[in-house]
Design a protein around this motif. Structure first.
Motif, PDB file in Angstrom:
ATOM      1  N   TYR A 247      -4.563   8.373   0.951  1.00 50.73           N
ATOM      2  CA  TYR A 247      -3.410   8.488   1.835  1.00 50.73           C
ATOM      3  C   TYR A 247      -2.624   9.768   1.557  1.00 50.73           C
ATOM      4  CZ  TYR A 247       1.016   7.109   4.063  1.00 50.73           C
ATOM      5  OH  TYR A 247       2.139   7.064   4.836  1.00 50.73           O
TER       6      TYR A 247
ATOM      7  N   ASP B 211       0.856  -1.179   0.000  1.00 54.36           N
ATOM      8  CA  ASP B 211       0.000   0.000   0.000  1.00 54.36           C
ATOM      9  C   ASP B 211       0.896   1.235   0.000  1.00 54.36           C
ATOM     10  OD1 ASP B 211      -2.354  -1.477   0.078  1.00 54.36           O
ATOM     11  OD2 ASP B 211      -2.307  -1.603   2.264  1.00 54.36           O
ATOM     12  N   PRO B 212       0.392   2.368  -0.493  1.00 56.59           N
ATOM     13  CA  PRO B 212      -0.957   2.591  -0.995  1.00 56.59           C
ATOM     14  C   PRO B 212      -1.089   2.217  -2.471  1.00 56.59           C
ATOM     15  CG  PRO B 212       0.254   4.647  -1.007  1.00 56.59           C
ATOM     16  CD  PRO B 212       1.178   3.621  -0.403  1.00 56.59           C
TER      17      PRO B 212
END
Length: 258
Positions: A197, A184-185
């Motif tokens: 984010y 992630d992200p």
């Protein structure tokens, strides 16, 4: 998992990125009509092994793939756009080839992709296709800075791709990298500003716009890995790994001398 790297780890990431950029550049220069995809795979293997690096693909076995990938580089030809599995096929003049390479060196991963036409000058349609992904990549990188959100990058990327006349598939996109290849992200190739984010220094991102000439739909090849355009149209994919710094985004996977 989202990793924030230390300054010492970012220095290691620079070395990994330089290796990825140099391998892709060398392979591109050596590829000519008659080159086999398995030959390209062997070149990538030999260069990363000589550098003491490790392939992120050989043992890669995500849920969307059919067992371990088993090769060192993705080779996507013409209607193939992602996860092109090298096979006993020779490229010919005019083929549109995308090379996608992810390598781990000293525990840090970098990931990059380039698209080009083999042997001949690109047609107007191919140049437009490749250029759209490269411009979208530049727009995404330009939007990547501390305090920006993932949606800001996605919006910048998607604006270029749709403005160039292409549909955008959101099944696969960019992602975080660090000690592993996919983190992630997730960075979709279209989106809304101000969402997702918030970027901060020490984050590594692989930004990767890709498009297909006349569709957004994918089909999976019989090899269980290679993703192709559902209509058989041409495709292109461009990618860089960047480090978020106090001043913006530093591109780590540029070819030598650039």
């Amino acid at each position: 998992m989202i990793e924030i790297l230390s300054p010492a780890e970012i220095d290691r990431a620079r070395r990994t990125g330089a290796l990825v950029g140099s391998i892709l550049d060398a392979v591109r220069r050596r590829t000519a009509p008659g080159t086999h995809l398995l030959e390209i795979d062997a070149w990538a293997r030999d260069m990363m092994t000589e550098a003491g690096a490790r392939s992120c693909y050989v043992d890669y076995a995500p849920s969307f793939g059919d067992g371990p990938f088993g090769h060192y580089i993705c080779t996507s030809v013409n209607d193939a756009v992602l996860h092109g599995k090298p096979r006993d096929q020779a490229v010919v003049a005019g083929d549109l080839l995308t090379l996608d390479l992810a390598v781990s060196l000293d525990g840090i991963v970098a990931d990059s992709a380039i698209a080009f036409v083999v042997g001949d000058a690109a047609s107007e349609a191919d140049a437009h296709l490749i250029g759209a992904t490269e411009r979208a990549l530049a727009a995404g990188i330009d939007a990547a800075r501390p305090g920006a959100r993932i949606g800001d990058l996605a919006h910048a990327i998607g604006g270029v791709l749709t403005g160039a006349g292409y549909e955008v598939n959101t099944e696969f996109g960019g992602h975080g990298v660090g000690s592993t290849m996919h983190q992630d992200p997730h960075i979709p190739n279209t989106g809304r500003r101000g969402r997702g984010y918030t970027l901060r220094p020490g984050l590594l991102l692989a930004i990767e716009p890709w498009v297909m000439a006349d569709t957004a739909a994918l089909v999976t090849d019989a090899d269980g890995w290679t993703l192709r355009s559902a209509t058989g149209c041409r495709t292109a994919h461009s990618e860089h790994t960047v480090a978020i710094t106090e001043d913006g985004a530093e591109i780590l996977t540029l070819p030598p001398r650039q």
